[in-house]
Design a protein around this motif. Structure first.
Motif, short mmCIF file in Angstrom:
data_model
loop_
_atom_site.label_atom_id
_atom_site.label_comp_id
_atom_site.label_asym_id
_atom_site.label_seq_id
_atom_site.Cartn_x
_atom_site.Cartn_y
_atom_site.Cartn_z
N ARG A 106 -16.28 18.76 15.81
CA ARG A 106 -16.58 18.82 17.09
C ARG A 106 -16.51 19.62 18.07
O ARG A 106 -15.52 20.56 17.95
N TYR A 107 -18.12 20.18 18.74
CA TYR A 107 -17.12 20.97 19.56
C TYR A 107 -18.28 20.11 21.03
O TYR A 107 -18.62 19.45 21.12
N ILE A 109 -19.02 18.30 24.96
CA ILE A 109 -18.96 17.34 25.54
C ILE A 109 -18.23 16.71 24.14
O ILE A 109 -17.80 15.56 24.19
N ASP A 110 -19.24 16.40 22.75
CA ASP A 110 -19.29 15.76 21.91
C ASP A 110 -17.16 16.03 21.82
O ASP A 110 -16.41 14.70 21.06
N TYR A 111 -16.57 16.58 21.28
CA TYR A 111 -14.99 17.35 21.11
C TYR A 111 -14.27 16.57 22.33
O TYR A 111 -13.54 15.86 21.83
N ARG A 113 -15.13 13.74 24.36
CA ARG A 113 -15.28 12.35 24.42
C ARG A 113 -14.28 11.73 22.97
O ARG A 113 -14.05 10.63 22.97
N HIS A 114 -14.66 12.50 21.64
CA HIS A 114 -13.32 12.49 20.85
C HIS A 114 -12.20 12.08 21.17
O HIS A 114 -11.31 11.32 20.92
N LYS A 117 -11.19 9.67 23.56
CA LYS A 117 -10.73 7.91 22.66
C LYS A 117 -9.62 8.15 21.70
O LYS A 117 -8.57 6.71 21.85
N TYR A 170 -10.89 19.88 28.42
CA TYR A 170 -11.72 19.25 27.52
C TYR A 170 -12.93 18.81 27.84
O TYR A 170 -14.57 19.49 27.44
N PRO A 174 -14.99 22.91 27.86
CA PRO A 174 -15.76 22.12 26.62
C PRO A 174 -15.03 23.05 25.43
O PRO A 174 -15.24 24.31 25.76
#
Length: 179
Positions: A106-107, A109-111, A113-114, A117, A170, A174
């Motif tokens: 993952r990189y 904004i996906d990273y 968000r992960h 979580k 992050y 990012p």
């Protein structure tokens, strides 16, 4: 090393042994029900740890850092247990069964968000563990005997705050893919 510290080590080892046996039963021996049964035993290990810690304190032992770590361990195990099992499941399929099952890295904004979580899971672990620590402090009602519990609680609060700061970074900066 205290008795409780050894019990924590034994529970951690048992946790991973049960997961490995569950994965072996599921994927190598094709015993899906047995595999799921073994994987569902992980909360039982937490319950055993909680009972042993509670009995030790009830019998008059002064709370130690090991007692506090037991509460932390239970909170983390409950909050992250399912994701730890999924993590082990994916890697077992990849490294043992030679399936191409590793998730893509993952990189951006996906990273972020992960990771967020994961921070929410950390909050859940904190609420469970701190709740157990508070229950122990309230039940014992002897500041001299519960000082170690309160100290670990304070440290964990700081760690949770640091984890939040890392999480926020992050979103600001990012994570980038390596060139």
């Amino acid at each position: 090393m205290s008795f409780i510290a050894w019990i924590i080590v034994a529970c951690e080892v048992a946790f991973w042994v049960v997961i490995i046996l569950g994965l072996l039963a599921r994927y190598v021996f094709k015993l899906d029900k047995a595999g799921l049964f073994l994987l569902y035993l992980t909360p039982v290990i937490d319950l055993i740890l909680l009972i042993i810690t509670g009995v030790d304190l009830y019998r008059g032992a002064a709370a130690t850092t090991a007692h506090a770590v037991a509460a932390v361990y239970i909170g983390v195990s409950i909050a992250f247990g399912k994701s730890m099992i999924q993590w082990a499941d994916v890697r077992f399929k990849h490294y043992v069964l030679k399936e191409d099952s590793l998730p893509a890295k993952r990189y951006g904004i996906d990273y972020a968000r992960h990771y967020l979580k994961g921070w929410f899971r950390h909050v859940l672990a904190y609420l469970i563990g701190a709740g157990l620590l508070a229950l122990l402090v309230f039940t014992i009602q002897d500041p001299a005997r519960t000082e170690a519990l309160v100290n670990v609680w304070r440290i964990w609060t700081v760690v949770l705050g640091i984890d939040l700061i890392i999480t926020i970074t992050y979103f600001i900066w990012p994570r980038q893919a390596k060139a």
